[in-house]
Design a protein around this motif. Sequence first.
Motif, mmCIF file in Angstrom:
data_model
loop_
_atom_site.group_PDB
_atom_site.id
_atom_site.type_symbol
_atom_site.label_atom_id
_atom_site.label_comp_id
_atom_site.label_asym_id
_atom_site.label_seq_id
_atom_site.Cartn_x
_atom_site.Cartn_y
_atom_site.Cartn_z
ATOM 1 N N ASN A 190 29.424 29.430 -38.811
ATOM 2 C CA ASN A 190 29.117 28.303 -39.715
ATOM 3 C C ASN A 190 27.618 28.015 -39.774
ATOM 4 O O ASN A 190 27.111 27.495 -40.769
ATOM 5 C CB ASN A 190 29.870 27.048 -39.250
ATOM 6 C CG ASN A 190 31.377 27.216 -39.397
ATOM 7 O OD1 ASN A 190 31.828 27.954 -40.273
ATOM 8 N ND2 ASN A 190 32.141 26.541 -38.550
ATOM 9 N N SER A 191 26.891 28.339 -38.672
ATOM 10 C CA SER A 191 25.457 28.003 -38.642
ATOM 11 C C SER A 191 24.560 29.131 -39.114
ATOM 12 O O SER A 191 23.335 28.999 -39.109
ATOM 13 C CB SER A 191 25.062 27.613 -37.208
ATOM 14 O OG SER A 191 25.218 28.740 -36.352
ATOM 15 N N SER A 192 25.159 30.235 -39.521
ATOM 16 C CA SER A 192 24.389 31.410 -39.980
ATOM 17 C C SER A 192 23.357 31.823 -38.934
ATOM 18 O O SER A 192 22.213 32.157 -39.252
ATOM 19 C CB SER A 192 23.700 31.102 -41.330
ATOM 20 O OG SER A 192 24.655 30.781 -42.311
ATOM 21 N N TYR A 193 23.797 31.801 -37.683
ATOM 22 C CA TYR A 193 22.888 32.096 -36.576
ATOM 23 C C TYR A 193 22.399 33.546 -36.628
ATOM 24 O O TYR A 193 21.240 33.832 -36.324
ATOM 25 C CB TYR A 193 23.617 31.834 -35.246
ATOM 26 C CG TYR A 193 22.741 31.916 -34.025
ATOM 27 C CD1 TYR A 193 21.983 30.816 -33.634
ATOM 28 C CD2 TYR A 193 22.645 33.086 -33.272
ATOM 29 C CE1 TYR A 193 21.164 30.881 -32.516
ATOM 30 C CE2 TYR A 193 21.831 33.154 -32.149
ATOM 31 C CZ TYR A 193 21.088 32.041 -31.781
ATOM 32 O OH TYR A 193 20.269 32.116 -30.662
ATOM 33 N N LEU A 194 23.268 34.424 -37.083
ATOM 34 C CA LEU A 194 22.898 35.837 -37.137
ATOM 35 C C LEU A 194 21.957 36.150 -38.292
ATOM 36 O O LEU A 194 21.401 37.253 -38.355
ATOM 37 C CB LEU A 194 24.159 36.715 -37.249
ATOM 38 C CG LEU A 194 25.085 36.704 -36.020
ATOM 39 C CD1 LEU A 194 26.344 37.517 -36.287
ATOM 40 C CD2 LEU A 194 24.357 37.229 -34.786
ATOM 41 N N MET A 238 26.085 37.641 -24.572
ATOM 42 C CA MET A 238 25.240 38.326 -25.544
ATOM 43 C C MET A 238 25.859 38.223 -26.924
ATOM 44 O O MET A 238 27.090 38.352 -27.056
ATOM 45 C CB MET A 238 25.067 39.806 -25.178
ATOM 46 C CG MET A 238 24.230 40.042 -23.933
ATOM 47 S SD MET A 238 23.866 41.782 -23.630
ATOM 48 C CE MET A 238 25.491 42.416 -23.256
ATOM 49 N N VAL A 239 24.970 37.991 -27.926
ATOM 50 C CA VAL A 239 25.413 37.965 -29.329
ATOM 51 C C VAL A 239 24.853 39.214 -29.990
ATOM 52 O O VAL A 239 23.642 39.462 -29.965
ATOM 53 C CB VAL A 239 24.920 36.700 -30.046
ATOM 54 C CG1 VAL A 239 25.385 36.706 -31.502
ATOM 55 C CG2 VAL A 239 25.466 35.460 -29.339
ATOM 56 N N ILE A 240 25.748 39.996 -30.597
ATOM 57 C CA ILE A 240 25.375 41.294 -31.152
ATOM 58 C C ILE A 240 25.529 41.244 -32.672
ATOM 59 O O ILE A 240 26.601 40.869 -33.183
ATOM 60 C CB ILE A 240 26.246 42.413 -30.559
ATOM 61 C CG1 ILE A 240 26.139 42.393 -29.016
ATOM 62 C CG2 ILE A 240 25.847 43.772 -31.098
ATOM 63 C CD1 ILE A 240 27.174 43.234 -28.327
ATOM 64 N N ALA A 241 24.484 41.626 -33.381
ATOM 65 C CA ALA A 241 24.518 41.647 -34.853
ATOM 66 C C ALA A 241 25.274 42.871 -35.329
ATOM 67 O O ALA A 241 25.594 43.769 -34.544
ATOM 68 C CB ALA A 241 23.104 41.628 -35.405
ATOM 69 N N ASP A 270 24.355 45.385 -36.854
ATOM 70 C CA ASP A 270 23.648 46.662 -36.695
ATOM 71 C C ASP A 270 23.545 47.061 -35.220
ATOM 72 O O ASP A 270 22.720 47.869 -34.839
ATOM 73 C CB ASP A 270 22.261 46.585 -37.320
ATOM 74 C CG ASP A 270 21.420 45.461 -36.717
ATOM 75 O OD1 ASP A 270 21.988 44.695 -35.880
ATOM 76 O OD2 ASP A 270 20.255 45.345 -37.058
ATOM 77 N N PHE A 271 24.424 46.439 -34.396
ATOM 78 C CA PHE A 271 24.507 46.711 -32.961
ATOM 79 C C PHE A 271 23.235 46.289 -32.208
ATOM 80 O O PHE A 271 22.981 46.755 -31.103
ATOM 81 C CB PHE A 271 24.806 48.201 -32.674
ATOM 82 C CG PHE A 271 26.130 48.664 -33.201
ATOM 83 C CD1 PHE A 271 27.304 48.421 -32.500
ATOM 84 C CD2 PHE A 271 26.220 49.317 -34.419
ATOM 85 C CE1 PHE A 271 28.535 48.846 -32.999
ATOM 86 C CE2 PHE A 271 27.436 49.733 -34.924
ATOM 87 C CZ PHE A 271 28.616 49.494 -34.210
ATOM 88 N N ARG A 272 22.471 45.413 -32.814
ATOM 89 C CA ARG A 272 21.273 44.894 -32.167
ATOM 90 C C ARG A 272 21.645 43.608 -31.444
ATOM 91 O O ARG A 272 22.385 42.784 -31.962
ATOM 92 C CB ARG A 272 20.188 44.622 -33.204
ATOM 93 C CG ARG A 272 18.884 44.043 -32.630
ATOM 94 C CD ARG A 272 17.876 43.809 -33.752
ATOM 95 N NE ARG A 272 18.446 43.006 -34.809
ATOM 96 C CZ ARG A 272 18.513 41.663 -34.766
ATOM 97 N NH1 ARG A 272 18.056 41.003 -33.728
ATOM 98 N NH2 ARG A 272 19.041 41.004 -35.788
ATOM 99 N N ILE A 273 21.105 43.463 -30.219
ATOM 100 C CA ILE A 273 21.390 42.267 -29.425
ATOM 101 C C ILE A 273 20.497 41.150 -29.937
ATOM 102 O O ILE A 273 19.268 41.182 -29.782
ATOM 103 C CB ILE A 273 21.123 42.526 -27.935
ATOM 104 C CG1 ILE A 273 22.039 43.656 -27.417
ATOM 105 C CG2 ILE A 273 21.353 41.264 -27.117
ATOM 106 C CD1 ILE A 273 21.773 44.061 -25.996
ATOM 107 N N GLY A 281 29.336 40.000 -36.603
ATOM 108 C CA GLY A 281 28.743 40.151 -35.283
ATOM 109 C C GLY A 281 29.798 40.083 -34.185
ATOM 110 O O GLY A 281 30.987 39.871 -34.450
ATOM 111 N N VAL A 282 29.345 40.265 -32.956
ATOM 112 C CA VAL A 282 30.246 40.278 -31.795
ATOM 113 C C VAL A 282 29.629 39.452 -30.682
ATOM 114 O O VAL A 282 28.425 39.547 -30.432
ATOM 115 C CB VAL A 282 30.499 41.715 -31.300
ATOM 116 C CG1 VAL A 282 31.274 41.704 -29.975
ATOM 117 C CG2 VAL A 282 31.257 42.529 -32.335
ATOM 118 N N MET A 283 30.479 38.661 -30.038
ATOM 119 C CA MET A 283 30.044 37.953 -28.839
ATOM 120 C C MET A 283 30.621 38.686 -27.626
ATOM 121 O O MET A 283 31.842 38.865 -27.521
ATOM 122 C CB MET A 283 30.518 36.496 -28.858
ATOM 123 C CG MET A 283 30.099 35.739 -27.582
ATOM 124 S SD MET A 283 30.613 34.017 -27.610
ATOM 125 C CE MET A 283 29.451 33.382 -28.819
#
Length: 444
Positions: A34-38, A62-65, A67-70, A123-125
């Motif tokens: 909801n916060s568009s953090y990525l 860890m929050v992963i975008a 593109d597999f970037r942390i 993304g992935v947490m």
Amino acid sequence: MKAVILNSYEKRAVDVRTAEIQNQCTILCNQLSNSSYLDGITSEVIKSELVQLSNIYNGRVMVIANDFRIAEDTYDMDKGKTIVSEDVIQCFQGKGTSNYDAKNKYIEVTSPILDGNTEDVTGVMLVSVSTDTIVDSLAVLDGKASIVGITIGVVILVLASLAGVVMVKPFQRITRSISAVTEGYDDNYLHENAYTETQLISDAFNKMLGRMRVLDDSRNEFVSNVSHELKTPLTSMKVLADSLLSQEDVPAELYKEFMGDLSEEIERENKIINDLLSLVKMDKTANTLNIKSENMNTLVEKILKRLRPIAATRNIEVVFESFRPVTAEVDEMKLSLAISNLVENAIKYNKDDGWIHVSLNADHKYCYIEVADSGIGIPEESAEHIFERFYRVDKSHSREIGGTGLGLAIARSAVLMHRGAIKVYSQLGEGTTFTIRIPLTYVS
């Protein structure tokens, strides 16, 4: 029990911890979406919540975008780096994962971050949580379980010792009763029915005690009979000798008559002793039979050939009937003695001008010998005693014809040594039939 309880607790604690982390991840993933953090929009509130989650569970978030970037790392170690793992890839496909590494003691959870409009995974947490608190709890439980186990073991040993003392008391009573046998027979039989085992032992002991009493009574009776039988001829000889000594100028004819009577008594004494020696010899050599394959037809014919002249003195006809050739594994000497005694008895207790019928037959397993006569017969009440040593149906008549009461006992012993059986069928005044059954093959 200890291992099962500890494993169950560990599994339950890990499942609960995993469920809690998954719930927290779901909540934070919704907030991130909801916060568009990525998308690069920084939110101190969300960042503090990630740090708080990391601190509460002593783990790493860890929050992963896409593109597999942390994009975020609460440890500030790998931010901006790329991470590619099977769980991350699977989570990007829309399926969260959870794994427990029992060796390294940590839980790893992945949760997808979905776009609020398209529901696509943006993304992935990834959360890694230590399970040190679970390990500590397991160690405490393990210590308590060990104390409980030792306590239970001690209690069981004490109870087992007490139960053992109580349970062996019937066996101690049995032991005392058995020990009493060495000092003399007790008037009362053993009746110990505390358990099935003690009842079985009591029954077996009572049977043994009864058998020993029978054997003891039989031994006493046998000794008494032997003493009586040996003493009777000696008494007769002493009376004859005293009669000669008390007379003066005794004629030679009277001396000759008395000497003849003395000779008969000596012969009778000799026959009793020989029969006793035969019984003793059989008892001692019961396990050393001289077993050979013998032609039974020839063996019986030899016996009858020797006894026919004795039967002829009273005009008794001896007939031998053989149904087939028979070969059996026997001790020739002992079995010949048994058959001879039966035929001799048939001659002794027969009527003048009577008959004796001897038959030989066999089947696939046994050899059958039958000795039938036309003699005086045996009373029904005496039939079960005739194989006892020194037993006589008619004692006065037996002494007249020279019987010792041992012939049938010898015959029975010889037959039993061959693992056979002997039976008698008789009617008073009409005759007697003895049947011998012996295995064709001797089995020791």
